[in-house]
Design a protein around this motif. Structure first.
Motif, PDB file in Angstrom:
ATOM      1  N   GLY A 136       1.867  -4.749   9.471  1.00 37.12           N
ATOM      2  CA  GLY A 136       2.638  -5.681   8.670  1.00 37.12           C
ATOM      3  C   GLY A 136       2.578  -7.125   9.120  1.00 37.12           C
ATOM      4  N   PHE A 137       2.013  -7.384  10.312  1.00 36.72           N
ATOM      5  CA  PHE A 137       1.836  -8.765  10.760  1.00 36.72           C
ATOM      6  C   PHE A 137       0.486  -9.302  10.321  1.00 36.72           C
ATOM      7  N   THR A 138      -0.092  -8.690   9.284  1.00 36.74           N
ATOM      8  CA  THR A 138      -1.345  -9.122   8.662  1.00 36.74           C
ATOM      9  C   THR A 138      -1.091  -9.291   7.173  1.00 36.74           C
ATOM     10  N   ASN A 139      -1.758 -10.252   6.540  1.00 30.64           N
ATOM     11  CA  ASN A 139      -1.442 -10.569   5.145  1.00 30.64           C
ATOM     12  C   ASN A 139      -1.928  -9.526   4.138  1.00 30.64           C
ATOM     13  N   PHE A 140      -2.880  -8.679   4.529  1.00 31.74           N
ATOM     14  CA  PHE A 140      -3.325  -7.574   3.669  1.00 31.74           C
ATOM     15  C   PHE A 140      -3.521  -6.328   4.533  1.00 31.74           C
ATOM     16  N   PHE A 141      -3.315  -5.163   3.929  1.00 26.95           N
ATOM     17  CA  PHE A 141      -3.603  -3.913   4.630  1.00 26.95           C
ATOM     18  C   PHE A 141      -3.861  -2.805   3.608  1.00 26.95           C
ATOM     19  N   VAL A 142      -4.475  -1.739   4.072  1.00 25.28           N
ATOM     20  CA  VAL A 142      -4.765  -0.580   3.226  1.00 25.28           C
ATOM     21  C   VAL A 142      -4.002   0.631   3.747  1.00 25.28           C
ATOM     22  N   LYS A 143      -3.384   1.383   2.837  1.00 27.60           N
ATOM     23  CA  LYS A 143      -2.725   2.630   3.203  1.00 27.60           C
ATOM     24  C   LYS A 143      -3.000   3.685   2.134  1.00 27.60           C
ATOM     25  N   ASP A 144      -3.001   4.932   2.572  1.00 28.69           N
ATOM     26  CA  ASP A 144      -3.098   6.032   1.630  1.00 28.69           C
ATOM     27  C   ASP A 144      -1.834   6.084   0.778  1.00 28.69           C
ATOM     28  N   GLN A 145      -1.944   6.548  -0.446  1.00 27.99           N
ATOM     29  CA  GLN A 145      -0.802   6.595  -1.367  1.00 27.99           C
ATOM     30  C   GLN A 145       0.363   7.414  -0.805  1.00 27.99           C
ATOM     31  N   LYS A 146       0.070   8.387   0.054  1.00 27.02           N
ATOM     32  CA  LYS A 146       1.130   9.219   0.631  1.00 27.02           C
ATOM     33  C   LYS A 146       2.016   8.430   1.595  1.00 27.02           C
ATOM     34  N   LYS A 147       1.505   7.297   2.075  1.00 21.81           N
ATOM     35  CA  LYS A 147       2.282   6.483   3.016  1.00 21.81           C
ATOM     36  C   LYS A 147       3.040   5.343   2.343  1.00 21.81           C
ATOM     37  N   LEU A 148       2.896   5.210   1.031  1.00 22.86           N
ATOM     38  CA  LEU A 148       3.513   4.094   0.308  1.00 22.86           C
ATOM     39  C   LEU A 148       4.635   4.600  -0.589  1.00 22.86           C
ATOM     40  N   ILE A 149       5.806   3.959  -0.480  1.00 24.22           N
ATOM     41  CA  ILE A 149       6.973   4.317  -1.277  1.00 24.22           C
ATOM     42  C   ILE A 149       7.321   3.134  -2.171  1.00 24.22           C
ATOM     43  N   LYS A 150       7.319   3.364  -3.469  1.00 20.38           N
ATOM     44  CA  LYS A 150       7.677   2.312  -4.422  1.00 20.38           C
ATOM     45  C   LYS A 150       9.179   2.062  -4.358  1.00 20.38           C
ATOM     46  N   ILE A 151       9.573   0.778  -4.386  1.00 16.80           N
ATOM     47  CA  ILE A 151      10.990   0.443  -4.411  1.00 16.80           C
ATOM     48  C   ILE A 151      11.326  -0.272  -5.707  1.00 16.80           C
ATOM     49  N   GLU A 152      12.572  -0.165  -6.108  1.00 16.28           N
ATOM     50  CA  GLU A 152      12.999  -0.754  -7.370  1.00 16.28           C
ATOM     51  C   GLU A 152      13.192  -2.258  -7.234  1.00 16.28           C
ATOM     52  N   GLY A 153      13.089  -2.948  -8.357  1.00 17.23           N
ATOM     53  CA  GLY A 153      13.205  -4.395  -8.365  1.00 17.23           C
ATOM     54  C   GLY A 153      14.569  -4.907  -7.954  1.00 17.23           C
ATOM     55  N   LYS A 154      15.599  -4.041  -8.047  1.00 11.13           N
ATOM     56  CA  LYS A 154      16.953  -4.448  -7.669  1.00 11.13           C
ATOM     57  C   LYS A 154      17.082  -4.674  -6.165  1.00 11.13           C
ATOM     58  N   LEU A 155      16.140  -4.149  -5.416  1.00 13.75           N
ATOM     59  CA  LEU A 155      16.214  -4.214  -3.961  1.00 13.75           C
ATOM     60  C   LEU A 155      15.464  -5.442  -3.460  1.00 13.75           C
ATOM     61  N   LYS A 156      16.171  -6.339  -2.776  1.00 12.23           N
ATOM     62  CA  LYS A 156      15.535  -7.511  -2.191  1.00 12.23           C
ATOM     63  C   LYS A 156      14.641  -7.096  -1.032  1.00 12.23           C
ATOM     64  N   SER A 157      13.595  -7.901  -0.774  1.00 14.37           N
ATOM     65  CA  SER A 157      12.673  -7.551   0.311  1.00 14.37           C
ATOM     66  C   SER A 157      13.375  -7.560   1.660  1.00 14.37           C
ATOM     67  N   GLU A 158      14.408  -8.429   1.821  1.00 13.75           N
ATOM     68  CA  GLU A 158      15.167  -8.457   3.071  1.00 13.75           C
ATOM     69  C   GLU A 158      15.909  -7.142   3.294  1.00 13.75           C
ATOM     70  N   GLN A 159      16.355  -6.520   2.216  1.00 12.78           N
ATOM     71  CA  GLN A 159      17.002  -5.218   2.326  1.00 12.78           C
ATOM     72  C   GLN A 159      15.966  -4.116   2.531  1.00 12.78           C
ATOM     73  N   ALA A 160      14.828  -4.265   1.873  1.00 10.97           N
ATOM     74  CA  ALA A 160      13.800  -3.233   1.933  1.00 10.97           C
ATOM     75  C   ALA A 160      13.238  -3.052   3.340  1.00 10.97           C
ATOM     76  N   ILE A 161      13.150  -4.135   4.134  1.00  9.67           N
ATOM     77  CA  ILE A 161      12.611  -3.980   5.490  1.00  9.67           C
ATOM     78  C   ILE A 161      13.588  -3.239   6.404  1.00  9.67           C
ATOM     79  N   LEU A 162      14.828  -3.045   5.930  1.00 13.97           N
ATOM     80  CA  LEU A 162      15.808  -2.292   6.718  1.00 13.97           C
ATOM     81  C   LEU A 162      15.727  -0.788   6.465  1.00 13.97           C
ATOM     82  N   ILE A 163      14.981  -0.374   5.451  1.00 14.54           N
ATOM     83  CA  ILE A 163      14.932   1.037   5.079  1.00 14.54           C
ATOM     84  C   ILE A 163      14.344   1.886   6.199  1.00 14.54           C
TER      85      ILE A 163
END
Length: 376
Positions: A136-163
């Motif tokens: 995450g300290f790089t501007n781009f990265f690749v991950k498998d879909q199993k490692k990525l969780i979609k979050i809803e637009g209601k959630l601010k990024s500041e809150q999302a990093i606390l998940i």
């Protein structure tokens, strides 16, 4: 593709200099042959059919990252023996990350371009042909879909990093069985300790008594008496626990132990000198959960462990999914935040832009629970 990254160089000479610096100044070496460097370079991503290319929005600075870059461990402990990371020449840190999908492999099913995602940082088996080396300290990265969780637009990024750290707090809770009228102590009011307090209150309402201990004034200000019953701030843990629990004690000179202590203790600080005190403020059959990372060797009196039948568990990370939860853990936590089952409104996050990246690693976390590296 142009990559901007904070890279941790595992060079022997730089490591020696940074190790000595961290031991003398108790902080990250950012100046004298430092391991941490900002680098710009070209890199060609090759997407596996089930992977996604993600543009980083922001990434939280975690205690695990700090332990690595400050060499906060004993030479004769098992930290290096239990990992192969010390053999990696260049490490790309950062796992509490929020990003936006900009490209997808042709077999990705549940994600689409421009989705905002967080990363499941626990190691999962996947079929990537390329090495997903960037964090995450790089501007781009690749991950498998199993490692990525979609979050809803209601959630601010500041809150999302606390998940992700909240998920680690959830795992700590799952290590033990909380009972009605339990007296619970949480040591450390960082995001893990604060998260444990919020989750315990959500699950058990007013049926338990929660005490939290902290030496940080900024963390103390973010605590609410709706969440915790007692706050011990910069005071002797044994003496204050005696008052909170209204317990007597036995003592001979400076050797003392509570008669009726806590039922559950969550140690989230990683403090070297606190373990002996914890053992002496626990009730018979109490459970201690070690979730604050400590990679130093310590000496302690084991007598309370067997005399009081104490149980000690360690926890690091979280499970992908827990029984009775319909959603994967990270998605479940995000729903708790969105539906305001847990209130994170008082928790302050400091955004640090890439041009000021050194501020991320300086010991100046005043008035904030966490700092994060922000990419435009």
């Amino acid at each position: 593709m142009k990559i901007q990254s904070i890279v941790f160089n595992n060079n022997y000479f730089r490591s020696l200099i940074s190790f000595i610096y961290s031991k003398i100044f108790k902080s990250v070496n950012l100046y004298f042959f430092a391991n941490l460097q900002k680098k710009n370079f070209e890199y060609n991503f090759k997407l596996h059919p089930t992977s996604a290319l993600v543009k980083t929005i922001q990434c939280g600075y975690c205690g695990t990252d700090r332990k690595i870059i400050t060499y906060d461990f004993s030479i004769d402990n098992s930290a290096l023996l239990d990992t192969q990371k010390h053999k990696i020449k260049s490490m790309y840190l950062g796992h509490e990350v929020v990003g936006k999908i900009i490209e997808l492999g042709h077999k990705v099913k549940d994600l689409k371009i421009n989705d905002i995602v967080i990363v499941d940082s626990v190691n999962r088996k996947n079929n990537l042909d390329n090495k997903d080396i960037f964090g995450g300290f790089t501007n781009f990265f690749v991950k498998d879909q199993k490692k990525l969780i979609k979050i809803e637009g209601k959630l601010k990024s500041e809150q999302a990093i606390l998940i992700e750290p909240l998920a680690c707090g959830l795992e700590a809770i799952k290590k033990t069985i909380i009972k009605k009228n339990d007296k619970i102590l949480i040591i450390g009011a960082g995001i893990i300790g604060t998260g444990i307090a919020h989750l315990l209150r959500y699950y058990h309402k007013e049926h338990i008594d929660i005490t939290i201990a902290t030496n940080s004034f900024s963390h103390k200000k973010m605590l609410s008496y709706k969440t915790v019953d007692n706050i011990i701030y910069k005071k002797n843990l044994f003496d204050e626990s005696k008052k909170v629990l209204k317990s007597g004690s036995r003592s001979i000179m400076n050797n003392k132990i509570l008669i009726n202590g806590y039922n559950k203790v969550f140690e989230c600080s990683g403090d070297l000198n606190i373990f002996n005190t914890i053992l002496r403020i626990c009730k018979k059959d109490a459970h201690i959960v070690l979730t604050g990372m400590n990679m130093q060797n310590i000496k302690f009196d084991p007598t309370p462990i067997w005399h009081r039948n104490l149980k000690i568990s360690g926890t690091h990370g979280y499970k992908k999914k827990y029984p009775k939860f319909k959603l994967d853990t990270l998605a479940y936590i995000s729903q708790l935040i969105i539906k305001k089952k847990i209130d994170l409104s008082k928790l302050k996050i400091k955004k640090i832009y890439l041009k000021n990246w050194k501020d991320l690693f300086k010991e100046n976390n005043h008035e904030y629970l966490k700092k994060s590296l922000f990419f435009k």
